[in-house]
Design an enzyme around this catalytic site. Structure first.
Site, mmCIF file in Angstrom:
data_model
loop_
_atom_site.group_PDB
_atom_site.id
_atom_site.type_symbol
_atom_site.label_atom_id
_atom_site.label_comp_id
_atom_site.label_asym_id
_atom_site.label_seq_id
_atom_site.Cartn_x
_atom_site.Cartn_y
_atom_site.Cartn_z
ATOM 1 N N SER A 182 72.778 17.638 -2.464
ATOM 2 C CA SER A 182 74.214 17.363 -2.511
ATOM 3 C C SER A 182 74.731 17.435 -3.947
ATOM 4 O O SER A 182 74.627 18.484 -4.584
ATOM 5 C CB SER A 182 74.497 16.006 -1.856
ATOM 6 O OG SER A 182 75.862 15.844 -1.579
ATOM 7 N N ASP A 261 76.087 19.213 9.284
ATOM 8 C CA ASP A 261 76.461 18.431 8.100
ATOM 9 C C ASP A 261 77.980 18.261 8.089
ATOM 10 O O ASP A 261 78.721 19.241 7.988
ATOM 11 C CB ASP A 261 75.985 19.185 6.858
ATOM 12 C CG ASP A 261 76.146 18.390 5.573
ATOM 13 O OD1 ASP A 261 77.071 17.572 5.487
ATOM 14 O OD2 ASP A 261 75.347 18.617 4.645
ATOM 15 N N HIS A 295 73.278 15.772 6.850
ATOM 16 C CA HIS A 295 73.205 15.643 5.388
ATOM 17 C C HIS A 295 72.176 14.601 4.953
ATOM 18 O O HIS A 295 72.080 14.294 3.776
ATOM 19 C CB HIS A 295 74.597 15.241 4.868
ATOM 20 C CG HIS A 295 74.849 15.532 3.418
ATOM 21 N ND1 HIS A 295 75.079 16.801 2.932
ATOM 22 C CD2 HIS A 295 74.928 14.713 2.332
ATOM 23 C CE1 HIS A 295 75.296 16.758 1.630
ATOM 24 N NE2 HIS A 295 75.204 15.493 1.233
#
Length: 317
Positions: A182, A261, A295
């Site tokens: 991320s 995600d 995620h």
């Protein structure tokens, strides 16, 4: 004959004085004045999962980072992989959730997991939101007040921490790579693209690929760098923009992205933009969309071995 093997003995007369450490690698002993203070240590897969603190000159505060020391480091220097974590994370998230120690032990690699920002600086607003300030350093060097004095995570990772690791541990400085998730995926990508040849390869899970065009990036960059997306300086911290002008050794990038995600669906990540920029500039980039994955660290734990395999193709050569 009785043989005593010392892995690390720390002698510290007072917390304000430098720590003296005796580090054992095979049959050789290295005596040094360590800049590190060990705060956690657990044996794992024949090696050691440790956490250290040190006083950072780049960030102006005490920082924590985790290190997995594989059993091979007892006998010879080993390659290094840096892991950069995402928003709200500390050094603990990846260390405790990804299951990476087994793979680091199998492949004989030192794994370094730093924190994601300076801490406890009492800067007005540093703890007001999850995506700016504490836990959200974005791996840039801030140029705007009041952040520019301390929020220099890019220089911390690429200069101070990397130098410290090679000074304190049995490593191969010419064989290091970087990966992340991320915000940390963004960090890994820009560290590699801005420093051709420093890292043998780079990989990422669900990275923020084009921050000048996404809400997270716009908020962070306007706060740390000033102005808006029209600020040309923003492009120097954006992986998609850096890929357009990259000139350096062959760089093979691996990215895994979960199809479920929620941040992908909110246009926070924009991996296709980076893929197109890499193709246009002849950079090897493999972007894998994984059905059903989100995620989370469940996603990371599922594919982390693939990333170790990718890195070791270059770290063992």
């Amino acid at each position: 004959m009785l043989r005593i093997t010392l892995h690390r003995i720390s002698l510290q007369a007072a917390c304000s004085k430098p720590q003296v450490s005796l580090v054992h690698f095979g049959d050789k002993y290295k005596m040094s004045k360590s800049k590190l203070t060990e705060v956690e240590s657990s044996k794992s897969f024949g090696g050691w999962q440790k956490v250290y603190t040190h006083n950072s000159t780049e960030l102006g505060c005490k920082m924590r980072f985790a290190v997995y020391i594989p059993p091979q480091a007892e006998k010879e220097p080993v390659p290094v992989i840096y892991w950069l974590s995402g928003l709200t994370c500390t050094e603990a998230n990846f260390t405790q959730k990804a299951g990476a120690q087994k793979h680091a032990a199998d492949y004989g690699v030192l794994l370094v997991i730093p924190d994601t920002s300076p801490r406890g600086l009492n800067i007005l607003g540093e703890d007001d939101s999850y995506d700016f300030g504490s836990g959200a350093g974005f791996y840039v060097d801030a140029t705007r007040e009041p952040w520019k004095k301390n929020y220099k995570m890019y220089s911390y990772i690429t200069k101070e921490l990397s130098t410290l690791i090679h000074e304190e541990f049995s490593t191969l400085p010419s064989k290091q790579s970087v990966m992340g998730h991320s915000m940390g995926g963004h960090g890994a990508l820009i560290c590699a693209l801005k420093n051709p040849g420093m890292f043998r390869t780079v990989s990422a899970f669900a990275p923020i690929c084009n921050p000048i065009l996404c809400p997270w990036g716009k908020k962070a960059f306007s706060g740390y760098l000033g102005e808006s997306e029209d600020n040309a300086a923003w492009k120097d911290w954006d992986a998609t923009e850096l890929a357009k002008k990259y000139k350096g050794p062959v760089l093979d990038i691996l990215i895994d992205q979960g199809k479920e995600d929620s941040f992908l669906k909110q246009d926070q990540l924009l991996p296709e933009n980076l893929l197109n920029a890499a193709k246009d500039n002849g950079i090897a980039l493999t972007l894998r969309f994984q059905d059903g994955y989100d995620h989370s660290y469940y996603f990371i734990a599922t594919f982390i071995e693939d990333h170790f395999k990718h890195h070791m193709k270059y770290l063992k050569s």
